[in-house]
Design a protein around this motif. Structure first.
Motif, short mmCIF file in Angstrom:
data_model
loop_
_atom_site.label_atom_id
_atom_site.label_comp_id
_atom_site.label_asym_id
_atom_site.label_seq_id
_atom_site.Cartn_x
_atom_site.Cartn_y
_atom_site.Cartn_z
N ALA A 1 -32.07 23.20 26.24
CA ALA A 1 -32.19 22.77 27.73
C ALA A 1 -32.70 21.27 27.65
N LEU A 2 -33.47 20.81 26.78
CA LEU A 2 -33.94 19.50 26.60
C LEU A 2 -32.78 18.58 26.24
N SER B 1 -24.40 29.60 21.68
CA SER B 1 -24.29 30.73 22.62
C SER B 1 -25.42 30.54 23.73
N ILE B 2 -26.38 29.82 23.48
CA ILE B 2 -27.61 29.46 24.28
C ILE B 2 -27.29 28.52 25.36
N VAL B 3 -26.74 27.33 24.69
CA VAL B 3 -25.86 26.50 25.63
C VAL B 3 -25.13 26.97 26.84
N VAL C 1 -29.68 25.14 49.76
CA VAL C 1 -28.70 25.55 50.57
C VAL C 1 -27.55 26.02 49.63
N LYS C 2 -26.98 25.11 48.72
CA LYS C 2 -25.94 25.68 47.70
C LYS C 2 -26.56 26.76 46.66
N PRO C 3 -25.65 27.54 46.15
CA PRO C 3 -26.03 28.57 44.99
C PRO C 3 -26.41 27.73 43.96
N PHE C 4 -27.13 28.51 43.22
CA PHE C 4 -27.90 28.19 41.85
C PHE C 4 -26.71 27.66 40.80
N THR C 5 -27.04 26.55 40.29
CA THR C 5 -26.14 26.55 39.09
C THR C 5 -26.86 26.41 37.66
N TYR C 6 -28.21 25.87 37.57
CA TYR C 6 -28.86 25.69 36.51
C TYR C 6 -30.26 26.11 36.82
N TYR D 1 -26.60 37.68 26.99
CA TYR D 1 -26.87 37.89 25.57
C TYR D 1 -26.62 36.54 24.68
N VAL D 2 -27.35 36.33 23.73
CA VAL D 2 -27.16 35.18 22.52
C VAL D 2 -27.50 35.68 21.31
N VAL D 3 -26.94 34.94 20.33
CA VAL D 3 -26.65 35.32 19.03
C VAL D 3 -28.20 35.10 18.42
N ARG D 4 -28.70 36.13 17.63
CA ARG D 4 -29.93 35.94 16.90
C ARG D 4 -29.86 34.79 15.83
N ALA D 5 -30.93 33.90 16.04
CA ALA D 5 -30.90 32.71 15.10
C ALA D 5 -31.07 32.95 13.66
#
Length: 263
Positions: free
Chosen positions: A172-173, A120-122, A148-153, A96-100
């Motif tokens: 994200a950018l 909150s999005i970061v 092989v490694k679990p996901f991070t991003y 959940y993120v905060v509504r802008a």
């Protein structure tokens, strides 16, 4: 992920192609945006153990929560866990993120809520899947080629028009520019909502002029002619996330009509 992204740019994927494990982030918006995106996911879904889906939902959006739970329930019914406990329907979570900006919120206070939303999005972008999901991914990927490694991003962010989607992709950018995230993560797929036939939505215009979307697609030929963007047809009728046009092998019941389309 590179092969899947190349296929998305070039056209339909053959039905016998095994897609790589991916961590996809879907940004939902209340009402029609959510119904449209959930139906698109259902139409293009392929069982791919080891992958992860994350749904970004703004605070207070109960409609999207119900839609996601219904969708994931359909997926788990169609693709139950195997004898080894590995889910054929992959793993998933909701963040959940905060509504802008709330409806009728004064503009002079919107900057504060927008900043709160961005923070909150970061956190949502940098917070990896939970321990249980990571364990399943590790078991599936252990000893196999590829990841092989679990996901991070997230590998891919998918959005179809809610304003929150643009903020997620912009954050994200920024994280990639500031080296908080690898440059080869968080590719952006923007799907202009079906409701816009000849002109872009406000969010569509933001993506169009900022050019932060790696792939920008539209659902109407007229809009494709006016914008020069790729036409993919109605995503609620054909699974076009990767250009897949063949129907689901194992049929799942449709979502409620009012949630399945923007009409």
């Amino acid at each position: 992920m590179d092969k899947a992204w190349k296929a998305a740019r070039q056209g339909p994927v053959r039905d016998n192609v095994q897609l790589p494990s991916t961590y996809i982030m879907y940004v939902l918006g209340s009402g029609g945006h959510t119904g449209e995106l959930c139906e698109m996911i259902k139409q293009q879904f392929r069982p791919n153990p080891g992958s992860h889906r994350r749904y970004i939902i703004t605070s207070g959006d109960r409609h999207s929560i119900n839609a996601v739970e219904r969708l994931e329930g359909l997926i788990s019914q169609a693709f139950p866990s195997g004898a080894n406990g590995t889910s054929q329907g992959d793993s998933w979570d909701i963040v959940y993120v905060v509504r802008a900006r709330s409806v009728h919120q004064p503009l002079y206070t919107a900057w504060f809520s927008a900043l709160h939303s961005a923070l909150s999005i970061v956190k949502a972008l940098l917070h990896p899947p939970d321990v249980a999901a990571q364990t399943r991914l590790s078991k599936h990927n252990d000893g196999r080629s590829g990841r092989v490694k679990p996901f991070t991003y997230p590998d891919l962010i998918v959005t179809n028009g809610p304003g929150t989607g643009f903020i997620v992709c912009a954050m994200a950018l920024m994280l990639k520019i500031l080296w908080f995230m690898p440059a080869d993560r968080c590719s952006v797929l923007f799907i202009e909502t079906w409701a816009h036939v000849s002109t872009l939505s406000l969010t569509g215009k933001l993506f169009y002029y900022s050019r932060i979307a790696d792939l920008f697609v539209v659902q109407h030929e007229l809009l494709a002619e006016r914008t020069g963007k790729r036409f993919i047809g109605d995503v609620t009728r054909h699974g076009n996330l990767l250009g897949i046009r063949k129907p689901f092998r194992r049929e799942m019941p449709s979502l409620r009509p009012e949630e399945a389309k923007v009409r």
